[in-house]
Design a protein around this motif. Structure first.
Motif, PDB file in Angstrom:
ATOM      1  N   ARG A  36     118.659  -4.031  34.878  1.00 30.07           N
ATOM      2  CA  ARG A  36     117.916  -2.797  35.156  1.00 30.07           C
ATOM      3  C   ARG A  36     116.749  -3.066  36.100  1.00 30.07           C
ATOM      4  N   LEU A  37     116.143  -4.247  35.984  1.00 29.73           N
ATOM      5  CA  LEU A  37     115.075  -4.618  36.916  1.00 29.73           C
ATOM      6  C   LEU A  37     115.625  -4.798  38.326  1.00 29.73           C
ATOM      7  N   LEU A  38     116.878  -5.228  38.420  1.00 28.19           N
ATOM      8  CA  LEU A  38     117.512  -5.376  39.720  1.00 28.19           C
ATOM      9  C   LEU A  38     117.569  -4.040  40.458  1.00 28.19           C
ATOM     10  N   LEU A  39     117.711  -2.958  39.721  1.00 30.89           N
ATOM     11  CA  LEU A  39     117.744  -1.636  40.354  1.00 30.89           C
ATOM     12  C   LEU A  39     116.443  -1.356  41.096  1.00 30.89           C
ATOM     13  N   ASP A  40     115.330  -1.758  40.505  1.00 29.80           N
ATOM     14  CA  ASP A  40     114.048  -1.581  41.190  1.00 29.80           C
ATOM     15  C   ASP A  40     113.968  -2.473  42.429  1.00 29.80           C
ATOM     16  N   ALA A  41     114.507  -3.686  42.338  1.00 31.77           N
ATOM     17  CA  ALA A  41     114.512  -4.573  43.504  1.00 31.77           C
ATOM     18  C   ALA A  41     115.339  -3.973  44.631  1.00 31.77           C
ATOM     19  N   LEU A  42     116.446  -3.331  44.275  1.00 30.03           N
ATOM     20  CA  LEU A  42     117.291  -2.681  45.274  1.00 30.03           C
ATOM     21  C   LEU A  42     116.548  -1.514  45.929  1.00 30.03           C
ATOM     22  N   ALA A  43     115.897  -0.706  45.099  1.00 21.40           N
ATOM     23  CA  ALA A  43     115.137   0.427  45.629  1.00 21.40           C
ATOM     24  C   ALA A  43     113.974  -0.050  46.496  1.00 21.40           C
ATOM     25  N   ASP A  44     113.259  -1.068  46.031  1.00 25.98           N
ATOM     26  CA  ASP A  44     112.131  -1.600  46.801  1.00 25.98           C
ATOM     27  C   ASP A  44     112.588  -2.112  48.162  1.00 25.98           C
ATOM     28  N   THR A  45     113.753  -2.767  48.188  1.00 23.92           N
ATOM     29  CA  THR A  45     114.278  -3.273  49.455  1.00 23.92           C
ATOM     30  C   THR A  45     114.567  -2.133  50.415  1.00 23.92           C
ATOM     31  N   ALA A  46     115.184  -1.075  49.922  1.00 19.41           N
ATOM     32  CA  ALA A  46     115.480   0.077  50.771  1.00 19.41           C
ATOM     33  C   ALA A  46     114.205   0.706  51.314  1.00 19.41           C
ATOM     34  N   ARG A  61     112.232  -1.870  53.808  1.00 18.87           N
ATOM     35  CA  ARG A  61     112.932  -2.092  55.077  1.00 18.87           C
ATOM     36  C   ARG A  61     113.244  -0.785  55.816  1.00 18.87           C
ATOM     37  N   CYS A  62     112.839   0.337  55.228  1.00 20.56           N
ATOM     38  CA  CYS A  62     113.037   1.658  55.847  1.00 20.56           C
ATOM     39  C   CYS A  62     114.517   1.948  56.120  1.00 20.56           C
ATOM     40  N   ALA A  63     115.328   1.811  55.078  1.00 17.94           N
ATOM     41  CA  ALA A  63     116.750   2.114  55.209  1.00 17.94           C
ATOM     42  C   ALA A  63     116.948   3.586  55.546  1.00 17.94           C
ATOM     43  N   ILE A  72     114.137   6.296  46.261  1.00 22.37           N
ATOM     44  CA  ILE A  72     114.500   5.989  47.639  1.00 22.37           C
ATOM     45  C   ILE A  72     114.424   7.280  48.470  1.00 22.37           C
ATOM     46  N   PRO A  73     113.671   7.284  49.548  1.00 23.84           N
ATOM     47  CA  PRO A  73     113.434   8.533  50.281  1.00 23.84           C
ATOM     48  C   PRO A  73     114.522   8.896  51.284  1.00 23.84           C
ATOM     49  N   THR A  74     115.676   8.272  51.167  1.00 27.12           N
ATOM     50  CA  THR A  74     116.796   8.548  52.066  1.00 27.12           C
ATOM     51  C   THR A  74     118.049   8.782  51.227  1.00 27.12           C
ATOM     52  N   PRO A  75     119.139   9.283  51.829  1.00 27.51           N
ATOM     53  CA  PRO A  75     120.362   9.537  51.058  1.00 27.51           C
ATOM     54  C   PRO A  75     120.938   8.256  50.439  1.00 27.51           C
ATOM     55  N   VAL A  76     121.350   8.379  49.193  1.00 30.33           N
ATOM     56  CA  VAL A  76     122.028   7.299  48.466  1.00 30.33           C
ATOM     57  C   VAL A  76     123.428   7.790  48.124  1.00 30.33           C
ATOM     58  N   VAL A  77     124.438   7.021  48.506  1.00 36.75           N
ATOM     59  CA  VAL A  77     125.828   7.445  48.367  1.00 36.75           C
ATOM     60  C   VAL A  77     126.554   6.535  47.379  1.00 36.75           C
ATOM     61  N   ILE A  78     127.259   7.128  46.429  1.00 35.67           N
ATOM     62  CA  ILE A  78     128.012   6.370  45.433  1.00 35.67           C
ATOM     63  C   ILE A  78     129.492   6.718  45.554  1.00 35.67           C
ATOM     64  N   ALA A  79     130.329   5.685  45.676  1.00 34.32           N
ATOM     65  CA  ALA A  79     131.787   5.847  45.671  1.00 34.32           C
ATOM     66  C   ALA A  79     132.315   5.140  44.434  1.00 34.32           C
ATOM     67  N   PRO A  80     132.551   5.851  43.327  1.00 33.62           N
ATOM     68  CA  PRO A  80     132.937   5.214  42.064  1.00 33.62           C
ATOM     69  C   PRO A  80     134.166   4.318  42.203  1.00 33.62           C
ATOM     70  N   GLY A  81     134.177   3.217  41.421  1.00 37.09           N
ATOM     71  CA  GLY A  81     135.266   2.252  41.480  1.00 37.09           C
ATOM     72  C   GLY A  81     136.128   2.286  40.240  1.00 37.09           C
ATOM     73  N   GLY A 123     126.257 -19.116  42.781  1.00 29.33           N
ATOM     74  CA  GLY A 123     125.344 -19.053  43.912  1.00 29.33           C
ATOM     75  C   GLY A 123     124.624 -17.729  44.061  1.00 29.33           C
ATOM     76  N   ASP A 124     124.014 -17.556  45.233  1.00 26.71           N
ATOM     77  CA  ASP A 124     123.231 -16.355  45.508  1.00 26.71           C
ATOM     78  C   ASP A 124     124.122 -15.118  45.558  1.00 26.71           C
ATOM     79  N   LYS A 125     123.608 -14.027  45.015  1.00 24.53           N
ATOM     80  CA  LYS A 125     124.279 -12.734  45.059  1.00 24.53           C
ATOM     81  C   LYS A 125     123.267 -11.699  45.539  1.00 24.53           C
ATOM     82  N   GLY A 126     123.767 -10.621  46.128  1.00 24.58           N
ATOM     83  CA  GLY A 126     122.823  -9.631  46.636  1.00 24.58           C
ATOM     84  C   GLY A 126     123.501  -8.475  47.346  1.00 24.58           C
ATOM     85  N   ALA A 127     122.932  -8.082  48.482  1.00 31.19           N
ATOM     86  CA  ALA A 127     123.391  -6.910  49.224  1.00 31.19           C
ATOM     87  C   ALA A 127     123.441  -7.242  50.709  1.00 31.19           C
ATOM     88  N   LEU A 128     123.955  -6.313  51.491  1.00 29.23           N
ATOM     89  CA  LEU A 128     124.006  -6.469  52.941  1.00 29.23           C
ATOM     90  C   LEU A 128     123.077  -5.462  53.610  1.00 29.23           C
TER      91      LEU A 128
END
Length: 360
Positions: free
Chosen positions: A32-42, A45-47, A77-86, A215-220
């Motif tokens: 759940r803390l990772l979610l904040d890290a994801l939001a902070d990154t966006a 970095r002005c996604a 996050i002040p921009t559109p967030v898109v979810i494509a369920p898996g 190893g390291d995991k993350g986002a692009l």
């Protein structure tokens, strides 16, 4: 220029069955803390766009705290967030994606058919798993028309796959007309790939959940310049990494060898320490206690073999005896690293001569 944060396969509320119950609870809290890290990154970095390509949830059994944390983080996050369920978090009437908790900036694709959304700087496409399986390619027959803007799709699927998880042939990607295809499902980062004029990538999972996800995991971080120029940067986000280390005990004090093997590295990581080489009468419980302070979680596995008498057949009138006598002469005249190398050569040689399978 368009900046996209692309993530997938968070698998929130995974059971972490290999850990203790308390460790598993802590890992879910850290997710759940990772979610904040994801939001902070966006935000930092002005996604322009955040794409989440499925399996955000490990199953439809989601804790209340997780649902609240997910909606709150994405809403910041002040921009559109898109979810494509898996396939793990497929859309259905009873899924979390049907609940009235989502902020206005969150767009969830809820149909198996590809849908499109026009945004000021991008034409966005996507679709959802609507069941545990998805037969056939979700890109079959699809081609994005030229709108003068980048065409981007969020999708959960399996490139070159032969199973029932939205298998996508590479020629379907090449014929799609997309600028960038943001995929989820494969837990290793693919790096930026290209079929025809279409770039695509898997970011991999954001947090490893076992020793098959090292190893390291993350986002692009994906940047699109114009309609067709795409670059991608991997951003490590995980709190803990899984690692597998080997520790050769041959001729060493086991406890000291374990400490030496674990003294380097991150104490927050989760480690499997494999004991190799020659040893006998090991106290694995004691060695596990010795290892414990050096990692957040560590397991010790014994792959050692019984010590071998290297020189026991030196006096034989045989090829083995001749080999050992020759190596003894060479070792006696060697020093330092050369001597250690020759001693290893003796072990390899005996293994070959005695038709052994184990690697010394």
């Amino acid at each position: 220029m368009l900046h996209i944060l692309h993530a997938a396969d968070l698998h929130l509320d995974a059971p972490f069955a290999a850990l203790t119950a308390e460790q598993a609870r802590q890992r879910r809290s850290e997710q759940r803390l990772l979610l904040d890290a994801l939001a902070d990154t966006a935000i930092e970095r002005c996604a322009d766009l955040v794409l989440l390509s499925g399996d955000l949830l490990d199953s439809h059994q989601t804790y209340r705290e997780t649902a609240q944390a997910l909606a709150a983080a994405l809403g910041r996050i002040p921009t559109p967030v898109v979810i494509a369920p898996g396939n793990h978090d497929f859309y259905g009437p009873g899924s979390l994606y049907a609940a009235p908790i989502w902020p206005k900036n969150v767009l969830i694709f809820r149909e198996g058919a590809i849908q499109s959304v026009e945004l000021p700087n991008v034409t966005l496409y996507g679709s959802a798993f609507t069941g545990q399986f998805r037969d056939g390619s979700p890109l079959a027959g699809f081609h994005a028309p030229d709108t003068g803007k980048p065409a981007v799709m969020a999708l959960h699927g399996d490139v070159d796959g032969a199973g029932r998880y939205g298998s996508i042939p590479r020629d379907h990607i090449a014929q799609s007309g997309l600028t960038y295809l943001a995929l989820g499902h494969i837990h290793a980062c693919s790096g930026l790939q290209k079929e025809g004029n279409t770039y695509w990538a898997y970011p991999g999972c954001t947090e490893g959940r076992g020793f098959d996800e090292l190893g390291d995991k993350g986002a692009l971080w994906v940047t699109i310049s114009g309609e067709r120029t795409v670059t991608a940067e991997f951003l490590p986000l995980c709190r803990r990494r899984y690692e597998i280390l080997e520790c050769d005990l041959t001729g060493r004090d086991p406890a000291q060898a374990v400490v030496s093997a674990l003294s380097q590295g991150n104490k927050d990581d989760i480690c499997r320490l494999i004991l190799t080489g020659e040893a006998k009468d090991l106290d694995l419980s004691a060695l596990a206690q010795t290892a414990a302070p050096y990692r957040w979680a560590v397991t010790v596995r014994d792959h050692t073999r019984i010590p071998q008498n290297l020189w026991g057949r030196e006096g034989e009138d045989s090829l083995t005896g001749l080999f050992l006598r020759d190596m003894r002469r060479r070792i006696d005249s060697a020093a330092g690293e050369e001597k250690a190398t020759l001693e290893r050569a003796v072990r390899f040689g005996l293994t070959a001569l005695e038709n052994g399978e184990d690697t010394p």
